[in-house]
Each structure stands twice: as C-alpha cells, then as structure tokens.
Design an enzyme around this catalytic site. Structure first.
Site, short mmCIF file in Angstrom:
data_model
loop_
_atom_site.label_atom_id
_atom_site.label_comp_id
_atom_site.label_asym_id
_atom_site.label_seq_id
_atom_site.Cartn_x
_atom_site.Cartn_y
_atom_site.Cartn_z
N ARG A 1 0.83 -1.21 0.00
CA ARG A 1 0.00 0.00 0.00
C ARG A 1 0.86 1.25 0.00
O ARG A 1 0.58 2.22 -0.72
CB ARG A 1 -0.93 -0.01 1.21
CG ARG A 1 -2.05 -0.98 1.02
CD ARG A 1 -2.98 -1.10 2.19
NE ARG A 1 -4.14 -1.89 1.78
CZ ARG A 1 -5.13 -2.23 2.59
NH1 ARG A 1 -5.11 -1.86 3.84
NH2 ARG A 1 -6.15 -2.94 2.13
N TYR B 1 -6.15 -0.35 -6.91
CA TYR B 1 -5.63 -1.63 -6.38
C TYR B 1 -4.97 -1.51 -5.00
O TYR B 1 -4.79 -0.43 -4.49
CB TYR B 1 -4.78 -2.38 -7.39
CG TYR B 1 -3.48 -1.76 -7.90
CD1 TYR B 1 -2.88 -0.67 -7.31
CD2 TYR B 1 -2.85 -2.35 -9.01
CE1 TYR B 1 -1.69 -0.16 -7.79
CE2 TYR B 1 -1.65 -1.85 -9.50
CZ TYR B 1 -1.07 -0.75 -8.88
OH TYR B 1 0.11 -0.26 -9.36
N GLU B 2 -4.68 -2.66 -4.41
CA GLU B 2 -4.17 -2.74 -3.03
C GLU B 2 -5.13 -2.09 -2.03
O GLU B 2 -4.71 -1.44 -1.09
CB GLU B 2 -2.78 -2.09 -2.91
CG GLU B 2 -1.68 -2.78 -3.67
CD GLU B 2 -1.57 -4.27 -3.36
OE1 GLU B 2 -2.01 -4.69 -2.28
OE2 GLU B 2 -1.06 -5.00 -4.22
N GLY B 3 -6.40 -2.28 -2.26
CA GLY B 3 -7.39 -1.66 -1.40
C GLY B 3 -7.78 -0.32 -1.98
O GLY B 3 -7.00 0.63 -1.92
#
Lengths: 607, 776
Positions: free
Chosen positions: A301, A445-447
């Site tokens: 993140r 992406y990645e949350g």
C-alpha cells in the site's frame, strides 16, 4: 517525447536537511549506510531509471503484453532491461544480506520506487511484486521455505506474485473459494504439502517471460476452515517445483488463462491464473493467512502511494517544460516576451496554479514518504522498544493516508499535466495521457481508496483508544507549540495550527460519532482522510520552509552558497501550499461535520 | 422485640463470618466453639477465627474495630453467657445429633424469649426441633446465610409451624435493616430455594458440558454473562465453592428430596470429578480445580482441565458464534445451532422447568425464587425473569418439543408471562392465576420502581432526573459503567437550575443510581483518546467545567445528598466530596485513585479533601498535619473498603449516614435531604492559609525518602511532586488567604501539566488495557 530527470536534488534536501539521514547509520545493522553511500546508490539508481527504464515506458505502453498459448510476452526491451536491473542488484536493494540482499534501509527503497514509477511504472510492477512475496516469506515462511525461495527472489532470477482476488471477490476476501487440501505426501518439504485448486484474477506479474520461475503466494481455504477471513490460509505455489538443488523442476498445476486489457499499465501483465491441483506449501499457521497477507499488503500500500508520487512527478516535469516552451497569447498584464510571437503559457496565473499544485503536492508527498520510510527503518532497528513501537504506530497510521491521498493527488496532478498541454496532452505523442491512465489504477488496487479511508477511521483511529494517532498528533502539536513565538515562521505556523486544530476536532468527532454509529464514520471517512493528508503535508511544508530559511541564513553567514534559489523557491512553494491548498481543510471539516444523513437519507430506489 | 446482642456458636468459616457481620451491624457478639483437646487457650478456635478474619480479603469486617465487638469464648466455660444474647445463631457441623444436643444445652441457659436459629443448609427444621423441650420450637427458626456472609445479600429464613411470628419478625427486621440482607421466606424443604435450584443447575451444566463436548471455558462463556450469571459460570463457581463440597451437597439432597424429584434423574458423579477430589484438585482452595494458574518461566498461565483427557492445558479464548449472538437476547442464544447454543438450551430448559415445578412447593411466590437466585447466586435475573425473557410460550413449546413435562405454573403463565407492569407497578403472577403487586417492605424506595411508574423530569444520553416524591429530585447516571461525562455535567447544571432556591416545586437533590458501582469516574478510554490527539485546550476546559459544576453543586442554595453504593472512585469520589451529606450504602468503596493513572484529582478533589482535613476539629495543630494527611490519602490512592473506612479517610463526615440495606438507601437519603431542607444554608466559604514552598519542601523530602527506599517509582515521584504543589498552596505563604478558586486553578494547572507526560499516558493506557496500574 517526454523527458525524465530523477529529482535527486530534492531527495537530498528532504533526506539530509529536513530529516537526518545520518541517524539511519546509527541504527544497528546500518552502520555502513552513511549519507554518502546512500547518495551514491541513488545516483546509480537515477541513471538506471533515466537511461534504461524510462526509454521503454512509452513503447511498452504502445506495445503492451502479449498472450499466446498460455505464455505471456512482455514488450520489447523489457527482458534486457530486467537483466540489467537484476545485474545491478536492484531486486535485493533492501533485502536481508543473509539471503543475498544488500540490506540497505527501506528509506532508500522508497526513493528508488519513486524513480522507477516515474520512469516506467509498468516495469516496476514485476520487481515490486517480488518484493511483496519476499516480505511475506521472510516474515512468515519456514526456514526451509526461506532457504529455498528468498535467494532467488533477492537475486531476481525468480519473481513473485500475490494471489488474492477471485472473480467474485476482491475487497471481501472472506468469500474466497480457492481450496487447499492436504496431499498427504511429504514431497521433501518436511511438513507435507497441499493441493490448491481455484481461479485467481487480476494477478500482476502472474505470468511473464522475465524470470525462470514465478513464486505465487496464494490465499486459499483449508477443508476445516472457519467462515470468513478467519479461515484463510496462505500458501506458496511455485510455477515450477524447485528441485533439491534449487533449480526449477517440473511444471506445477498453475496456468495463465488470459491477460486483461486495461486502461493503463499495459506493459504489466495482469493475469487470470488457474490453479488445478497445484502443489503448494502452507506459509505460517493455518487460518492465519490474512495476517501474513497484511505483511505484504501494508508494504504494498505504501508502495502504491509512492507510485502515485512517481507519476505525478514525471507529469510535473514535462508540464513545466511545456509551459515554458509553448508560446501562446500574452500575459494578462501585458507582454512578457515582446520579442517573441507570444508569451510562454507559464505567465498565466491559472497555468501557474496548476503547476504549483502539482509541485506542492509532490514535494510535500516526497517529504512525507521520507518520514514514513525513516520510520519503517526505526521500527525495524531502533534498539529502544518504545521507539520501535512508536515508529511502527506512525507507519500503520499513515499507510492508508499515503496510499489514498498520494494517489488521489497523483490523479489530480497527472490530469493537470494533460490540461497544461491542451490538445497535445490528449494525444499520445507527448506521453501525458499515459500518466493519467497509469495513475488511475493506483487509486484502485491494493485496497481501493474508499477502503483506505475506512481503514483509517474504522481501524487505525480506534486502535488502543487512539494510540496510533498519538505519534502523529503529539509531534505535530509540539512542533507547532515550539514555534508559536517565531515571527518569521508565523505565516506557516498559524495556518497549520488552524488546520491541525480542525483535524483534531474532526478526529474527535469521527471517533465519537463512529462509536455510536459506524455509518457515521464511513460517511466521513474519505473527507477525513483527505484532511489528514493535507495537514500531514502541511507539517512537511512547515518543516521544509523552516529548513530552507535556516539554510538561507547559514549561507548568508558565509556558507558554501549557490543554492539560494533552491531554498527561496521552497519557501515560495510553501506559501503557495498554505495559501491555496491547505485551506481545503476548512471545507472538508464542514463536510465531515455534515454526518451520514445526506448520504444515507436517499433510498436505494431513488438513485 | 429488638435485637441488641447476639451469639454465634461454631467458629468455622460461616459461623465466624456471621459473627463478624453481626459486629458490622454494631451489636456485641459472643462467638463460641468447642475446647480442642489439650488447648492452652480454651477459646482458641473463636479467638484464632477472629484473628484470621482480620487478615482475610475480602474482609469480613467492615472496619477493624468491629472485631472488638466479637468476644471469643468456648462452649464449656462461656455457655452461661448465652443468656446475654437476644439472638443465638448456631453454625456447627451439619449433624442432626450434634445440633440436637447443642440445642438442649442452649435451651438450658438462654434468656426466655431469646431467638435461636440454625444456619443449616441441609437439615429440615422439623427434624431440628424434634425432641426439644419447652418453648424451644416457638423461638426457633432457620437463618441460612450465604458465604461470605458480609457480601452475599441473601438470607433464607425458614419458620416452623410453631415458630412465633414475633421471632420471625424480629430476625427478619434486624437482618433487613441492620445486616442489609434480602430476606427470603422459604418453606421447610431440602436445600430451601437457592441451593435446591443452584445445585440442579450446576449438575445440569456439568452434564451438558460432557454430553455436548464443550470445554470448561466454553461452558462458562455460555453459562456466564450471556445468561446474566457471573462470569465464573458453572465450572468456575464449583472451583470457588470447592469440588469436594459437591458430593456432600448432592448426598444430602438425595437423602431428603422427594422420590420423584428430577434431580435424582440428572445426578451423576463423573469419574473425572472423583479423581480430581481424590488428588486434592478441589478448586481455588486446593491445588487447582477445573481451572488453575500455573507458572511457566515466571509467567502465569491460566490452564483448564480437558474434560475428555482429564489433563490440564492452556485455556483458549472460547470463540462461539452463539455467545456473539447472545447480544441479541437470550432467545438468540438458546436458538443458536452451535454447541454453545445447544448447551444453553439444555441447561436452561432443564433448570427453568425444574424451577417452575417448585412453586409453590418450596416458596409461595415466583418473586421469592427470583430474589433468592439473584441475591444468593448473583444471577442478574431469577428463573422466572429468565422465562419471561425467553417467553413463557416459547419455553412451554420447547419443553413439549423435547418431550419434557410442562409444569402447571408455566402452563398458567402461557400467553402472559410471570411479570407485568400495571399502572406503573410491577406485578407477578400468583399461583392462583391472578397478578399481584410485588411487595416492597416499608421504607424501601427503589429507583427502578420510580422509573417504572413515571417519566423522567429530564434525560440525556448519560443521565436522568427523577421525581422521587416530596419535592426531592434524584439524579441518576445512566452512562456505561456510570462514567462521568459532559452530559452528566450538563444534567447537574440542569438540576441546579430546576431546584433553584429550593423553595419551589423541588426542595432537594439526591444523587443515586442502582448500578453495580456509583461511578468509577471519567471514561478513561475517551479521555485517553482526547489525550492521544492532543486536545489540550478541550481537556483543560473539561477539567474546568467539572470544577465549576461540582462547586456549583456544593454551593447550591438547597441540600444535595449523595447516596452511593459500590465503587465511588476518582471523579465519583470527588462528587461525594462536594455534596452536603452522603448517605452511603455500607458497601461503598470510595477513593481518589487518580495517581494510579499518573494524575491528581482535578475536579476539586484535592481542594475538598484538604479543606476537610483543615477544618477537622479533631486534627492536631499547625498547617502541616492536614496537608500531610490529604497528601497521604491521595498520594497513595487509598480506597476505603467500606463506608465505615471511608469515615476514617474523611470521605464521609459526621452527619453523613450509613445504610446497611441497599434497598433502603434511596429512602434514607431522601429523608436526610428533606431534613436538611428545613432551614438550609449553604456551607460557608473556607479560607486557607497554606505555607507554600516550605510545605512543598517537606513533602519533597517524604517523596525522596520513598524513592530511596524503592517504595516509589520515578513517575510516582513526579506525580507526588505535583500533588505536593497543589496541597501546599503553590507559590504562596501563610500570610495569604487562598480561596477555593485559587486551589482549583492550581489543581487544574498541575493536572494539565501531568496529563501531557508520556509516562502518565503510558499509565492510562496500561490501566485501560490490563485493568491494573502501571508503576513506571
């Protein structure tokens, strides 16, 4: 054709002058990593990015990845560039020397990630994913697994992936269907293996032609798994089963079914992976896969936030160049370049607003990234456990802010970069529209950024009754208090103090309302996260401005001199930030305060 | 007749505990036991029991001096002294022959008209009076105390056919008013009420854990909080009572219960229990029980026995969805399909059906049964209240579905339930099928009854104001754990406004609630959050607001009486210090404990306690003694472990009252408030001439001494320094008069300084996370 020059000067300023890079060398294990050595490494890294990776960015985007008969081909030049990359030891930059890494501080890795993302974000995905896999295995893998996989990930001959998402679930991983059953056999792995079956989608670097093997880290459920995220386990599933001597052996039951056609990062292979009875080994404890996954995810993140910064930086560099070159019309107050057919567009207030917005976000973000990078190194190596905890708390708190705020700013900045170019920004030749497209994924992406905001208000705020917050709010509050009497800094201290107070009030409000009704916290979350990011950058700008003032004073008192313009510019950008960007906090405070009702009052049918 | 003196025979745990509690009621007690063979001190059993009780925690005596009211003696030399006693309590071994012989000896010496009672838990009254001569049976009854007698509120009273009503009345009245007991009249049946049902419940719980394959910690997680039972649950309770006691209790029940009693059917003695008792694993008093603490490399590890293997293993945190579901109500728990839900269903179905079948066999009313289980087993709800929570129809249907008999009383409750509120009054279903008011003894005023019958005068998120009659307003805290917050401060201001000059509709204010604790001060978690985000101006403003509100309460032109029960700590204690009078429940635990979290009292606690010591007429002369006394009380976070002890610490003053029975607390407080309202004048302002730096220096020497001896930690010293600064008056000298406002400002400044200290923050955090103070 765009150009790129790694912002080494600014990095130097942030690391050595705003922060104390030298302090890193006082941490055990980093004794040799002096500022001089780090600078030399970064200079090499800058060259690699400018000369090897950047030239492949536009062509890679144009050509994209190719999928034929289960094989993925990366764009022309990628293989060669990757070879250069691993030969330079860049895959092992901050990795554990025990597994062949160079053991450099994470701070250095952070800076390199920015350069790489500016130069060629798609390329950066391949080693980036390997680093994620490395982190998870290094933290949670068995000795056997570490011995087998880590040296290969570190030297770059193998790459890694993170296999989380499935066709029906991304954010809510508790719903995954991929199954792992014990296969009963030992297979020389000591603890018995598993057979993995299921489909994973959106797997970056899931299949490609850069490395001889790919190490997939896969989330799957064991037969006796409890419901939800409490029942997820992590497995290591190599594309080729390693032989005893560490070379790739038989092909495992994992195959790429397709690659996605995407808006951006076209040179990064985004794969559908089918696992069919694939041999895998458990990483860490059964059902504790989410914990292991978060080791990867937290680092990832932060890395995504940095990707945003990298894209915003290159967009800025080219926007400035264009604004200086492009002659069009006259300044509103009269010609500035009367000898030329028109003034460069940089004379226009609104063009300046755009450029300054980009620059103020970028440099603020770079400083914040440095603070967090240095904190990661402290969290890992400070001999004082309290100091380690404090640093770790700060990193945990700021991870969602870095991820979401940096990437939101990056999307804003890359769009401004297109806008400054006018029609030329919209066509492909200038390369500006690619940055917008590439930046767009970083918000997802990645949350997704909405999830980051929920993480901030739902998890990070209430954790231990706000303990994580302490390591942001106390240093900032103290810093401001200590400068209240400094008239020279008043133009920065006072607006930051106001914004900081608003953030404190908003924090109390969100926590209090969120305690009674989680919808309230959710409704405030994105606005609150942005407030947080703006104040954090304000803190960075205060520190940069005061550093610049100090350096100017030193130079005036007979220092080396020659950098006056650099420091004066810093102070002016700081003024811009405090005058034109930070005040967003006021509006956001009002919207945070508005509560959930304006959102939840509208029935679903009424949309 | 009034009971002015008592005797207890049998100096075992129960007998001596009863004697201590009789002393707590303020009457002289003779404690007798046998003369052990060859004893030099012929009264050694009684004497050593008293000595032992002075060291026991929790203390049987409410104040150490009460021990002097207990006179030790022996049954040979001192038997004749029984003539001094109005009430003689027998608490010897559960052997009818021993008791019978003893009664004959008692009867020979006791004063005519004196009352004799037995603390038996197993022997029927009819059997006890068998063969006793004269008027013995008329003066005899059973008074069954629960262990420990000071703390367990239940007293089961069984009167025989021949027992004089006046004798029952005298004991009941005394037990209620002077011992603070909830007296429940039982019939002369085995196990009376609480143990009859409680033993059945324990057996059902043990059986079901084995049958359904629950671990002990899972069973206790279900049969604990989710059922409104203390978190010890069933296995934890057996550990507490003693595993070895269980076979005795069940044997005596099996000997006396009717032949068709369902207990016989469920009674089992698992091999594991037999083995554990044989090995001395008898619970907390033994080498461990179902649970034990073992030391592993210095760390204490909680272990539990595995019901399958019989071996200890580390306890696991039970993760049962049913326990989560129980938040949605008892029905959600028993209907949950997991093993926790099935366990709850099994235990409750059996226990509630059993209870319903026992009325009117063991008690006249469901009210008596519920009260017995609440007070004797600390259940939050009695069996019939539990049935109402499940629904009488639901239970009857469930029993039918299981092929179990539906007791007639439960059938009677179908479609309506055991309790209802009618015209604001709580009513119960009588065995005749009609509802009747739940009786309240004269002089009992329950806030819950007031709340049931009326609307609040005012209400907000954390508090409410109630009209408790005769012009008295009652302030109730309703926040979680009765934590003090801004809403409560606002409500106090509101109350002050409403009562005005005390000459209108309202004459006085009482501060009271029926929570487990009066208040343990501010919500530390919320405070820590504010600290963590550095909201210093707001924190200071809250401190100031608290000071102002408490001061307004203190100087209000009408009487304010606090009626605390349970813990009154920190800000809760400071509130007591600002009231005109305190009418305290005997079990009130007051203290200014702020130093435990690295702070000083900030809502006038320092100011008021210092003022009390300053104006204490019994104090030695000079400015130092009151300062030193307050310094010691606050600086060592002394907590009074009873209302009696609170007097020693000046948390209570002359004129403050103590009520033994919690149910009578509000009525007593209200009466006191009305008495004060007659010609009320607010307290005169007190002017203090404090020595300032010289006193501070003297206290610093004390602190340094403590530091040198290792009795104070580094941060203890910092906090004590701050306290010394406040109590010495700061930068002042004896020529200057300090007002309350000056002291408040000083208190606030020191508080604000300390609250920013990292080690204070660490203390707050540690307290929240572990419940224990951090000595850093």
């Amino acid at each position: 054709m765009p150009t790129y020059k790694a912002p080494l000067d600014d990095v130097r300023f942030v690391l050595n002058e705003v922060f104390d890079l030298g302090a890193l060398a006082r941490l055990p294990g980093h004794e040799e990593h002096t500022p001089d050595l780090i600078e030399a490494v970064l200079e090499e890294g800058a060259k690699l990015c400018e000369n090897e990776l950047f030239p492949l960015n536009q062509s890679g985007d144009e050509e994209g990845c190719r999928f034929e008969n289960g094989v993925v081909y990366t764009p022309s030049g990628f293989k060669e560039a990757y070879r250069t990359y691993i030969e330079g030891g860049w895959t092992g930059l901050s990795a554990d020397p025990e597994y062949g890494g160079q053991g450099l501080p994470h701070t250095v890795q952070f800076v390199m990630e920015e350069f790489i993302s500016s130069a060629n974000m798609s390329f950066g995905m391949y080693p980036g994913l390997s680093l994620g896999a490395y982190n998870a295995l290094h933290r949670w893998g068995s000795e056997e697994q570490k011995r087998l996989y880590l040296p290969k990930l570190v030297d770059g001959t193998w790459s890694g992936t993170m296999c989380l998402t499935e066709p029906h679930c991304g954010t809510d991983l508790g719903m995954i269907r991929t199954r792992a059953v014990p296969d009963g056999g030992g297979d020389g792995d000591g603890g018995g293996g598993y057979r993995i079956t299921g489909t994973k989608i959106f797997i970056s670097a899931g299949e490609h032609d850069l490395t001889e093997n790919i190490v997939h880290l896969v989330l799957a459920k064991l037969p006796d798994a409890p419901e939800g995220t409490r029942g997820i386990s992590l497995f290591v599933v190599p594309k080729f089963l390693p032989r005893a001597d560490g070379t790739p052996g038989a092909r495992n039951g994992v195959a790429c079914g397709a690659i996605e056609h995407k808006m951006g990062i076209k040179a990064s292979a985004t794969c559908v992976l089918n696992f069919e009875d694939a041999k895998g080994w458990l990483v860490g404890e059964p059902h504790k896969g989410m914990r292991a996954m978060f080791t990867m995810m937290n680092a990832a993140r932060l890395a995504v936030g940095i990707q945003g910064l990298g894209l915003a930086e290159i967009s800025y560099q080219n926007a400035v160049a264009y604004a200086r070159d492009r002659l069009q019309g006259r300044a509103l107050s009269g010609a500035r370049a009367p000898d030329r057919p028109a003034d460069p567009i940089i004379v226009h207030p609104d063009v300046r607003r755009s450029l300054l917005t980009m620059r103020a976000y970028n440099e603020g973000a770079r400083a914040l990234a440095a603070w967090i990078g240095l904190s990661i190194d402290r969290a890992e190596r400070d001999p004082d456990p309290d100091a380690r905890q404090e640093a770790d708390d700060l990193v945990a708190l700021m991870t969602p802010v870095v991820k979401a705020f940096f990437t939101d700013c990056a999307f804003e900045a890359t769009n401004l970069g297109v806008q400054i170019h006018g029609g030329h920004g919209y066509i492909r030749d200038y390369g500006m529209e690619q940055y917008v497209r590439d930046a767009r994924i970083t918000q997802i992406y990645e949350g997704a950024n909405g999830i980051q905001a929920l993480d901030l208000v739902g998890r990070k705020l209430p954790q231990n009754m706000g303990r994580l917050l302490r390591h942001f709010f106390h240093p900032v509050g103290r810093h401001l208090e200590e400068r209240m009497e400094d008239e020279g800094l008043a133009e920065f201290v006072l607006p930051l103090l106001k914004a900081f107070t608003k953030l404190q009030q908003a924090t109390a409000l969100v926590a209090q309302r969120g305690l009674a009704d989680p919808e309230e916290a959710g409704a405030a979350s994105s606005d609150y996260l942005r407030m947080f990011g703006l104040v954090a950058l304000g803190f960075m700008w205060l520190r940069m401005a005061e550093t610049a003032r100090r350096r100017l004073a030193e130079e005036a008192a007979g220092g080396a001199g020659g950098r006056d313009a650099f420091y004066e510019a810093k102070i002016k950008i700081a003024r811009f930030y405090f005058a034109k960007l930070l005040p967003q906090v006021n509006a956001l405070f009002i919207t945070v305060n508005a509560g959930a009702k304006p959102l939840m009052d509208v029935e679903a049918e009424a949309f | 007749m009034e009971i002015r003196s008592a005797a207890v025979i049998g100096a075992g745990v129960m007998g001596s505990g009863i004697a201590a509690h009789l002393a707590n009621a303020g009457i002289p007690v003779l404690l007798l036991d046998i003369v052990p063979a060859g004893a030099a001190d012929r009264s050694t059993l009684a004497r050593s029991a008293i000595d032992r009780m002075l060291k026991t925690e929790p203390a049987p005596f409410m104040h150490r001096r009460n021990a002097k009211l207990v006179t030790p003696g022996n049954l040979e030399d001192d038997l004749a002294r029984l003539a001094e006693a109005d009430w003689i309590v027998e608490a010897v071994v559960e052997d009818p022959r021993v008791k019978s012989e003893l009664y004959a000896r008692i009867d020979a010496v006791r004063r005519p008209g004196s009352i004799v009672s037995s603390n038996t838990s197993t022997i029927p009254l009819s059997k006890l009076v068998e063969g006793q001569g004269g008027r013995f049976a008329e003066d005899f009854l059973i008074t069954h105390f629960f262990n420990p007698p000071r703390y367990m509120r239940l007293l089961e009273v069984v009167a025989g056919e021949r027992t004089r009503p006046e004798a029952v009345e005298a004991v009941t009245g005394f037990a209620d008013r002077s011992l603070g007991k909830g007296v429940v009249r039982c019939k002369d049946r085995p196990g009376f009420i609480a143990n009859r049902i409680g033993t059945f419940w324990i057996q059902a719980g043990i059986n079901a854990a084995f049958d359904l394959g629950l671990t002990v910690e899972e069973a206790d997680a279900v049969a604990g909080r989710p059922m409104g039972v203390p978190k010890t649950g069933i296995f934890g309770l057996v550990d507490l009572v003693g595993l070895d006691l269980m076979p005795h209790i069940s044997r005596s029940l099996l000997d006396t219960l009717p032949p068709d009693d369902p207990y016989r059917a469920i009674h089992r003695e698992p091999e594991l229990l037999r083995r554990m008792i044989a090995e001395g694993l008898t619970g907390r008093k033994g080498k461990g029980g179902f649970y034990r603490l073992s030391r592993e490399g210095g760390a204490r590890v909680k272990e539990a026995i595995d019901l399958g293997t019989g071996r200890y293993r580390k306890t696991g945190k039970p993760r049962l969805d049913s326990v989560e579901a129980a938040r949605g109500g008892l029905r959600a728990l028993v209907e949950h399909p997991d093993r926790g839900g099935r366990y709850a269903r099994s235990v409750l179905l059996q226990t509630l059906a059993y209870s319903a079948a026992l009325v009117p066999e063991i008690a006249d009313t469901v009210v008596a049964v519920d009260e017995a289980m609440r007070l004797g087993y600390a259940w939050k709800y009695g069996p019939f209240e539990l049935i109402d929570r499940l629904g009488a129809d639901w239970l009857a249907d469930a029993l039918e579905a299981e092929g179990m008999a539906v007791p007639p009383l439960l059938r009677l409750a179908r479609g309506r339930g055991f309790y209802r509120v009618e015209g604001g009054r709580l009513q119960y279903l009588a065995t005749g099928g009609d509802y009747a008011d739940v009786p309240r003894p004269e002089g009992v005023l329950l806030l819950s009854d007031v709340k049931r019958g009326s609307a609040p005068v005012a209400k907000n998120g954390s508090s409410a104001l109630w009209d408790v009659g005769d012009g008295v307003l009652c302030l109730e805290f309703t926040s979680k754990m009765n934590a003090l917050d801004a809403d409560i401060m606002a409500m106090i201001r509101k109350a002050i406004g409403l009562v005005g000059d005390g000459k209108g509709r309202w004459k006085a204010l009482v501060v009271h609630n029926e929570g487990e604790n009066f208040s343990v001060g501010v919500n530390l978690g919320i405070a820590l959050f504010a600290v963590n985000i550095g909201l210093w101006p707001q924190i200071e403003q809250q401190v100031e607001e608290g000071q102002e509100v408490y001061e307004a309460l203190r100087t209000a032109p009408f009487p304010v009486v606090a009626a605390p029960s349970g813990m009154a700590l920190g800000g809760g204690c400071e509130l007591l210090l600002h009231c005109d009078r305190v009418q305290a429940h005997a079990e009130t635990y007051a203290g200014l404990v702020e130093v435990g979290v690295g702070l000083v009292p900030g809502w006038g606690g320092c100011k008021e306690l210092l003022t009390r010591h300053w104006t204490n007429r019994r104090r030695p002369g000079g400015p130092m003694p009151p300062i030193a006394a307050a310094f010691e009380t606050i600086g060592t976070a002394k907590v009074a472990k009873s209302a009696a002890e609170a007097r020693d610490l000046l948390f209570l003053r002359d004129g403050d009252g103590i009520t033994m029975n919690r149910d009578r607390l509000l009525a007593d407080a209200k009466a006191l408030a009305l008495k004060l309202a007659g010609d009320y004048a607010p307290p005169e302002p007190v002017e203090l001439r404090l020595p300032g730096p010289t006193a501070r220096l003297a206290l610093r020497l004390v602190i340094e001494g403590f530091l040198a001896q290792g009795r104070a930690s580094g941060h203890d010293a910092v906090v004590a320094e701050g306290l010394a600064e406040v109590l010495s008056g700061g930068d002042t000298d004896v020529t200057r008069v300090l007002t309350g406002a000056d002291l408040s400002a000083l208190e606030r400044a020191v508080f604000m300084h300390l609250v920013r200290e990292p080690r204070t923050i660490a203390r707050i955090e540690h307290m929240l996370e572990t419940g224990k103070p951090l000595r850093n």
